[in-house]
Design a protein around this motif. Structure first.
Motif, PDB file in Angstrom:
ATOM      1  N   TYR A 106       1.850   5.486  -1.535  1.00  0.00           N
ATOM      2  CA  TYR A 106       1.298   6.404  -2.058  1.00  0.00           C
ATOM      3  C   TYR A 106       2.075   7.144  -3.514  1.00  0.00           C
ATOM      4  O   TYR A 106       2.017   8.258  -3.517  1.00  0.00           O
ATOM      5  N   HIS A 107       1.728   6.839  -4.353  1.00  0.00           N
ATOM      6  CA  HIS A 107       2.517   7.166  -5.626  1.00  0.00           C
ATOM      7  C   HIS A 107       1.279   7.574  -6.964  1.00  0.00           C
ATOM      8  O   HIS A 107       0.224   7.203  -6.893  1.00  0.00           O
ATOM      9  N   GLY A 156      -3.660   6.636  -1.281  1.00  0.00           N
ATOM     10  CA  GLY A 156      -3.144   5.968  -1.210  1.00  0.00           C
ATOM     11  C   GLY A 156      -4.119   4.398  -2.202  1.00  0.00           C
ATOM     12  O   GLY A 156      -4.784   5.153  -2.605  1.00  0.00           O
ATOM     13  N   ASN A 157      -3.509   3.726  -2.283  1.00  0.00           N
ATOM     14  CA  ASN A 157      -3.390   2.740  -3.456  1.00  0.00           C
ATOM     15  C   ASN A 157      -2.844   1.346  -3.117  1.00  0.00           C
ATOM     16  O   ASN A 157      -1.431   1.677  -3.004  1.00  0.00           O
ATOM     17  N   TYR A 178       1.114  -1.008   0.424  1.00  0.00           N
ATOM     18  CA  TYR A 178       0.172   0.056  -0.005  1.00  0.00           C
ATOM     19  C   TYR A 178       0.835   1.490  -0.007  1.00  0.00           C
ATOM     20  O   TYR A 178       1.682   1.263   0.712  1.00  0.00           O
ATOM     21  N   LYS A 215      -0.013  -0.623 -10.300  1.00  0.00           N
ATOM     22  CA  LYS A 215      -0.965   0.833  -9.861  1.00  0.00           C
ATOM     23  C   LYS A 215      -2.124  -0.403 -10.146  1.00  0.00           C
ATOM     24  O   LYS A 215      -2.792  -0.133 -11.183  1.00  0.00           O
ATOM     25  N   THR A 265       7.718   7.781  -1.984  1.00  0.00           N
ATOM     26  CA  THR A 265       6.287   8.557  -3.208  1.00  0.00           C
ATOM     27  C   THR A 265       7.177   9.360  -3.710  1.00  0.00           C
ATOM     28  O   THR A 265       8.155   9.242  -3.887  1.00  0.00           O
ATOM     29  N   GLU A 312      -4.550  11.355  -4.246  1.00  0.00           N
ATOM     30  CA  GLU A 312      -3.617   9.406  -4.370  1.00  0.00           C
ATOM     31  C   GLU A 312      -2.228   9.777  -3.220  1.00  0.00           C
ATOM     32  O   GLU A 312      -1.942   8.591  -3.164  1.00  0.00           O
ATOM     33  N   ASN A 313      -1.787  11.129  -3.283  1.00  0.00           N
ATOM     34  CA  ASN A 313      -0.193  11.313  -2.135  1.00  0.00           C
ATOM     35  C   ASN A 313      -1.874  10.858  -0.709  1.00  0.00           C
ATOM     36  O   ASN A 313      -0.383  11.206  -0.012  1.00  0.00           O
ATOM     37  N   VAL A 314      -2.865  11.736  -0.514  1.00  0.00           N
ATOM     38  CA  VAL A 314      -3.157  10.996   0.567  1.00  0.00           C
ATOM     39  C   VAL A 314      -3.868   9.901   1.170  1.00  0.00           C
ATOM     40  O   VAL A 314      -3.941   9.155   1.599  1.00  0.00           O
TER      41      VAL A 314
END
Length: 122
Positions: A20-21, A31-32, A18, A104, A73, A27-29
């Motif tokens: 934050y790219h 995440g994925n 998991y 992703k 990141t 996406e930076n907050v």
């Protein structure tokens, strides 16, 4: 008679992280989920003979290096994928060839998509 060096490929498949790219602030907050696949070509002669872990390419170290790079990141998958392959070559000079694929999952593309991936080989 020529002795053939036993070259093999070690694969670490679908390592899940998991992270934050991404280029979007969300996406930076939020995440994925990401998957990383690694294939490494190396001489396996010595570990095949000795059956000792210290003679083999250390899979645990490979995983740790990938995890470290995934925790930093990046805006682009290309960037994190390049960092991973660079790190692997830095730590394992015995690598003859390497392929790194970072995916992703469910990327925010405005439609249904399972994943987007970047693959680098060297």
């Amino acid at each position: 008679m020529e002795t053939k060096i036993p070259i093999g490929i070690i694969e670490l498949e679908e390592m899940e992280f998991y992270a934050y790219h991404g280029c979007f602030k969300e996406e930076n907050v939020v995440g994925n989920r990401f998957l990383a696949n690694i294939a490494i070509k190396t001489d396996m002669g010595r570990p095949m003979q000795t059956d000792k872990i210290e003679d083999a390419l250390n899979y645990v170290k490979v995983y740790e290096l990938v995890r470290t790079e995934m925790q930093q990141t990046s805006n682009l998958l290309e960037h994190v994928t390049a960092r991973i392959i660079d790190s692997l070559y830095r730590h394992f000079p015995e690598i003859q060839w390497c392929r790194v694929k970072v995916s992703k999952m469910n990327p925010p593309m405005g439609g249904q998509m399972k994943r987007v991936s970047v693959t680098l080989e060297r």
